[in-house]
Design a protein around this motif. Structure first.
Motif, PDB file in Angstrom:
ATOM      1  N   HIS A 178      77.492  73.046 191.615  1.00 44.35           N
ATOM      2  CA  HIS A 178      78.443  72.523 192.469  1.00 44.35           C
ATOM      3  C   HIS A 178      79.743  73.101 192.039  1.00 44.35           C
ATOM      4  CE1 HIS A 178      77.683  69.042 189.814  1.00 44.35           C
ATOM      5  NE2 HIS A 178      79.052  69.348 190.110  1.00 44.35           N
ATOM      6  N   LYS A 179      80.488  73.144 193.283  1.00 48.52           N
ATOM      7  CA  LYS A 179      81.759  73.058 193.106  1.00 48.52           C
ATOM      8  C   LYS A 179      82.016  71.577 193.912  1.00 48.52           C
ATOM      9  CE  LYS A 179      82.385  77.306 195.684  1.00 48.52           C
ATOM     10  NZ  LYS A 179      82.595  78.271 196.544  1.00 48.52           N
ATOM     11  N   VAL A 180      83.810  71.282 192.493  1.00 46.32           N
ATOM     12  CA  VAL A 180      84.210  69.908 192.443  1.00 46.32           C
ATOM     13  C   VAL A 180      85.452  69.933 193.190  1.00 46.32           C
ATOM     14  CG1 VAL A 180      84.533  67.802 191.286  1.00 46.32           C
ATOM     15  CG2 VAL A 180      83.317  69.508 190.503  1.00 46.32           C
ATOM     16  N   GLU A 181      86.003  68.659 194.543  1.00 45.50           N
ATOM     17  CA  GLU A 181      87.096  68.872 194.699  1.00 45.50           C
ATOM     18  C   GLU A 181      87.641  67.244 194.061  1.00 45.50           C
ATOM     19  OE1 GLU A 181      89.237  67.767 198.925  1.00 45.50           O
ATOM     20  OE2 GLU A 181      87.207  68.650 198.773  1.00 45.50           O
ATOM     21  N   ALA A 182      88.477  66.958 193.500  1.00 37.31           N
ATOM     22  CA  ALA A 182      88.653  65.839 192.209  1.00 37.31           C
ATOM     23  C   ALA A 182      90.327  65.077 192.848  1.00 37.31           C
ATOM     24  CB  ALA A 182      88.667  66.057 190.746  1.00 37.31           C
ATOM     25  N   THR A 183      89.991  64.297 193.053  1.00 37.78           N
ATOM     26  CA  THR A 183      90.940  63.226 193.124  1.00 37.78           C
ATOM     27  C   THR A 183      91.399  61.945 192.027  1.00 37.78           C
ATOM     28  OG1 THR A 183      90.956  63.404 196.109  1.00 37.78           O
ATOM     29  CG2 THR A 183      91.904  61.743 195.027  1.00 37.78           C
ATOM     30  N   THR A 184      93.028  62.432 192.334  1.00 34.96           N
ATOM     31  CA  THR A 184      93.126  61.322 190.981  1.00 34.96           C
ATOM     32  C   THR A 184      93.826  60.291 191.313  1.00 34.96           C
ATOM     33  OG1 THR A 184      93.949  63.561 189.444  1.00 34.96           O
ATOM     34  CG2 THR A 184      95.354  61.724 189.030  1.00 34.96           C
ATOM     35  N   ILE A 185      93.262  58.636 190.356  1.00 41.07           N
ATOM     36  CA  ILE A 185      93.444  57.853 191.370  1.00 41.07           C
ATOM     37  C   ILE A 185      94.628  57.194 189.976  1.00 41.07           C
ATOM     38  CG2 ILE A 185      93.088  55.784 191.606  1.00 41.07           C
ATOM     39  CD1 ILE A 185      90.359  56.612 191.831  1.00 41.07           C
ATOM     40  N   GLU A 186      96.289  57.365 189.866  1.00 36.59           N
ATOM     41  CA  GLU A 186      97.350  56.939 189.419  1.00 36.59           C
ATOM     42  C   GLU A 186      97.283  55.814 189.357  1.00 36.59           C
ATOM     43  OE1 GLU A 186      98.964  59.435 188.485  1.00 36.59           O
ATOM     44  OE2 GLU A 186      98.522  61.206 189.659  1.00 36.59           O
ATOM     45  N   PRO A 187      97.186  55.161 187.703  1.00 40.34           N
ATOM     46  CA  PRO A 187      97.301  53.755 187.589  1.00 40.34           C
ATOM     47  C   PRO A 187      98.620  52.848 187.839  1.00 40.34           C
ATOM     48  CG  PRO A 187      98.482  54.982 185.998  1.00 40.34           C
ATOM     49  CD  PRO A 187      97.475  56.184 186.827  1.00 40.34           C
ATOM     50  N   THR A 188      98.790  51.734 188.402  1.00 42.73           N
ATOM     51  CA  THR A 188      99.527  51.418 189.022  1.00 42.73           C
ATOM     52  C   THR A 188     100.484  50.025 187.494  1.00 42.73           C
ATOM     53  OG1 THR A 188      98.393  49.351 189.623  1.00 42.73           O
ATOM     54  CG2 THR A 188      98.826  50.579 190.726  1.00 42.73           C
TER      55      THR A 188
ATOM     56  N   VAL B  96     104.293  47.556 175.563  1.00 41.70           N
ATOM     57  CA  VAL B  96     103.382  48.278 176.815  1.00 41.70           C
ATOM     58  C   VAL B  96     102.427  48.096 175.497  1.00 41.70           C
ATOM     59  CG1 VAL B  96     101.844  50.105 177.548  1.00 41.70           C
ATOM     60  CG2 VAL B  96     104.506  50.346 177.307  1.00 41.70           C
ATOM     61  N   SER B  97     101.580  47.079 176.835  1.00 46.32           N
ATOM     62  CA  SER B  97     100.104  46.183 175.967  1.00 46.32           C
ATOM     63  C   SER B  97      99.135  46.716 176.837  1.00 46.32           C
ATOM     64  CB  SER B  97     100.472  44.686 175.961  1.00 46.32           C
ATOM     65  OG  SER B  97     100.065  44.652 177.059  1.00 46.32           O
ATOM     66  N   THR B  98      98.822  47.510 177.726  1.00 42.53           N
ATOM     67  CA  THR B  98      97.719  48.067 177.888  1.00 42.53           C
ATOM     68  C   THR B  98      98.345  49.615 178.624  1.00 42.53           C
ATOM     69  OG1 THR B  98      96.296  46.884 178.133  1.00 42.53           O
ATOM     70  CG2 THR B  98      95.478  48.741 179.124  1.00 42.53           C
ATOM     71  N   TRP B  99      97.890  50.582 178.341  1.00 42.25           N
ATOM     72  CA  TRP B  99      98.410  52.044 178.750  1.00 42.25           C
ATOM     73  C   TRP B  99      97.683  51.917 179.957  1.00 42.25           C
ATOM     74  CZ3 TRP B  99     102.393  54.232 177.077  1.00 42.25           C
ATOM     75  CH2 TRP B  99     103.325  54.251 176.146  1.00 42.25           C
ATOM     76  N   GLY B 100      98.869  53.164 180.652  1.00 41.71           N
ATOM     77  CA  GLY B 100      97.504  53.299 181.886  1.00 41.71           C
ATOM     78  C   GLY B 100      96.971  54.703 182.002  1.00 41.71           C
ATOM     79  N   ILE B 101      95.724  54.215 182.001  1.00 42.18           N
ATOM     80  CA  ILE B 101      94.719  55.899 181.941  1.00 42.18           C
ATOM     81  C   ILE B 101      93.916  56.200 183.555  1.00 42.18           C
ATOM     82  CG2 ILE B 101      93.196  57.142 181.318  1.00 42.18           C
ATOM     83  CD1 ILE B 101      93.065  54.950 178.853  1.00 42.18           C
ATOM     84  N   PRO B 102      95.147  57.363 184.167  1.00 48.13           N
ATOM     85  CA  PRO B 102      93.984  57.830 185.361  1.00 48.13           C
ATOM     86  C   PRO B 102      92.529  57.788 185.918  1.00 48.13           C
ATOM     87  CG  PRO B 102      95.768  59.970 184.347  1.00 48.13           C
ATOM     88  CD  PRO B 102      95.019  58.193 183.359  1.00 48.13           C
ATOM     89  N   GLY B 103      92.180  57.387 187.299  1.00 51.07           N
ATOM     90  CA  GLY B 103      90.899  56.850 187.367  1.00 51.07           C
ATOM     91  C   GLY B 103      90.535  58.396 188.231  1.00 51.07           C
TER      92      GLY B 103
END
Length: 474
Positions: free
Chosen positions: A187-197, A209-216
């Protein structure tokens, strides 16, 4: 005198014992005559002499001895052959010995070097395991049994089916073989990145920084076999970034620790400050200003060579919270670069001018800043109140775990040089151990586990966060 003969034979030689030698000898009258010079003699092979021994040796070597050796050779070949067969048999046994593994949670024995395919065949998994299904992108079944034939993990790691014939077992492994997994159609994948706040929590003199932001990630799939389009939703959850501020709380109840820090240097008074610290036997932390370092690199190098801790006070005296993201990164990078060029040390510890460092600043630069440090005690020396007042401000407000702000610039330097010896002496009299910032953090075990100033950097899978929208903040 007349010659005559007797009617009886001459005496025969007989052995007689010589008391001075061992064994029997011929009569002296029969002793071997000495050789005459120039005469030729025939060498005899009989008798008691050394010639006879050499003759027997010659016979033994060239004749009878050689025959005996030849007779022994077949036995030697047999022994060597048996040894070789034993070695080969031992080697074959060793290479084909059985070893123990854990198979689906139970003890099992397999031939050493057996592949996963061989274990599947030997243990009957071909009959007991069911293959997975081939699925469309909307999870409907296209072909039953069209998925993976087996699901295999080795020591907790999934094994690719292409490796079943090449992965060999040496003993001690944990092998799991179960029903095959379902697989999706190509299948083809159309992905959207969810940016951390980003969120900021806590209060204190040190921010990190106690917790680093990791994109979804969310995805929409389109099946190449069925043509179906399906929104798969969030396939990887986002991890938002958290910045925490806290102060140091030393663990020891019977000890006091305090850190002296100097801003805006180096200056014309830096060397005198270093001399006082050396005389008093204490170490401190210097937050150097980039433009001042470029004007006086020798003083910056002297700080490093004296073993004191170094951080940055940005490139020049500006409120960082008023800068754009690009301007902020330039300020920070230029300050770090100036320190490295002068001292050879690359630092990422920051004291923001005026202790002004916003949430936006964190979001825009946490990849190049390890920690942001303010203070618990402001000496007030920048107001030029006089050496006695500066000393009183520091000593009177001191508490265990505090960070003291002092200023090393040309305007305050003379006052600081006058006040510093008294500050150090009085703190020591009050039971304080004067340490660097890193040493101060090390006195708080919980804090030290969260923040290591020497290795504070952004992980590879992390990303700079974005500021939350107004809706998210509400």
């Amino acid at each position: 005198m007349l010659n005559h003969t007797t009617s009886y034979p001459p005496k025969r030689p007989h052995p007689r014992r010589n008391q001075k030698t061992t064994g029997y000898q011929l009569s002296r009258s029969r002793k071997k005559a000495p050789h005459r010079p120039g005469a030729s003699y025939v060498r005899h092979s009989q008798g008691f002499g050394s010639d006879n021994r050499r003759s027997r040796t010659h016979v033994r070597r060239g004749g009878q001895g050689s025959s005996r050796r030849n007779a022994r050779r077949p036995y030697a070949f047999v022994i060597v052959g048996c040894a070789a067969l034993f070695f080969v048999a031992s080697l074959i046994w060793y290479l084909n010995r059985s070893v123990g593994i854990t198979l689906n949670g139970s003890d099992a024995s397999v031939h050493i070097g057996a592949t996963i395919t061989q274990v599947i065949e030997d243990e009957g998994f071909e009959d007991s395991c069911r293959p997975g299904n081939l699925l469309a992108v909307d999870d409907s079944v296209i072909t039953r049994g069209g998925g993976e034939r087996y699901s295999v993990t080795l020591d907790g790691e999934e094994v690719d089916p292409d490796s079943y014939d090449t992965v060999k077992l040496e003993g001690g492994e944990e092998l799991e073989i179960h029903d095959g997994a379902d697989v999706y159609e190509d299948h083809k994948v159309e992905a959207t990145t969810i940016e951390p706040t980003i969120t900021v929590e806590g209060n204190g003199a040190i921010g990190y920084v106690s917790t680093w932001g990791i994109p979804g990630r969310s995805e929409v799939w389109t099946g190449e076999l069925t043509g179906i389009t399906a929104d798969r939703g969030v396939v990887q959850k986002v991890q938002d970034c958290v910045v925490t501020y806290r102060s140091v709380s030393p663990d020891a109840e019977d000890a006091r620790y305090i850190a002296l820090t100097f801003d805006e240097g180096p200056s014309a008074y830096t060397q005198q400050i270093l001399d006082i610290l050396e005389e008093k036997g204490v170490s401190a932390t210097f937050f150097l200003q980039g433009d001042a370092v470029e004007e006086n690199p020798a003083a910056a190098k002297a700080i490093a060579e004296a073993g004191h801790e170094i951080g940055s006070n940005a490139y020049n005296d500006v409120d960082l919270s008023t800068l754009s993201g690009e301007e902020l990164r330039s300020q920070l990078t230029r300050g770090f670069d100036a320190i490295e060029n002068a001292t050879g040390e690359r630092v990422n510890l920051l004291r923001a001018p005026y202790a002004s460092f916003s949430t936006e600043n964190w979001a825009e630069s946490m990849d190049i800043v390890g920690a942001v440090v303010s203070w618990n005690i402001d000496s007030g020396d920048w107001l030029l109140p006089g050496a006695e007042s500066v000393q009183a401000n520091v000593v009177g407000a001191a508490h265990n775990g505090n960070i003291v702000l002092l200023t090393d610039n040309d305007a305050t330097g003379e006052q600081l040089v006058e006040a510093l010896p008294g500050i150090i002496d009085q703190l020591k009299e009050d039971g304080y151990t004067i340490v660097t910032l890193s040493e101060l953090i090390a006195t708080d075990e919980d804090f030290a586990e969260e923040l290591d100033l020497a290795h504070a950097s952004m992980p590879e899978d992390a990303a700079l966060p974005v500021m939350p929208s107004d809706d998210e903040e509400e």
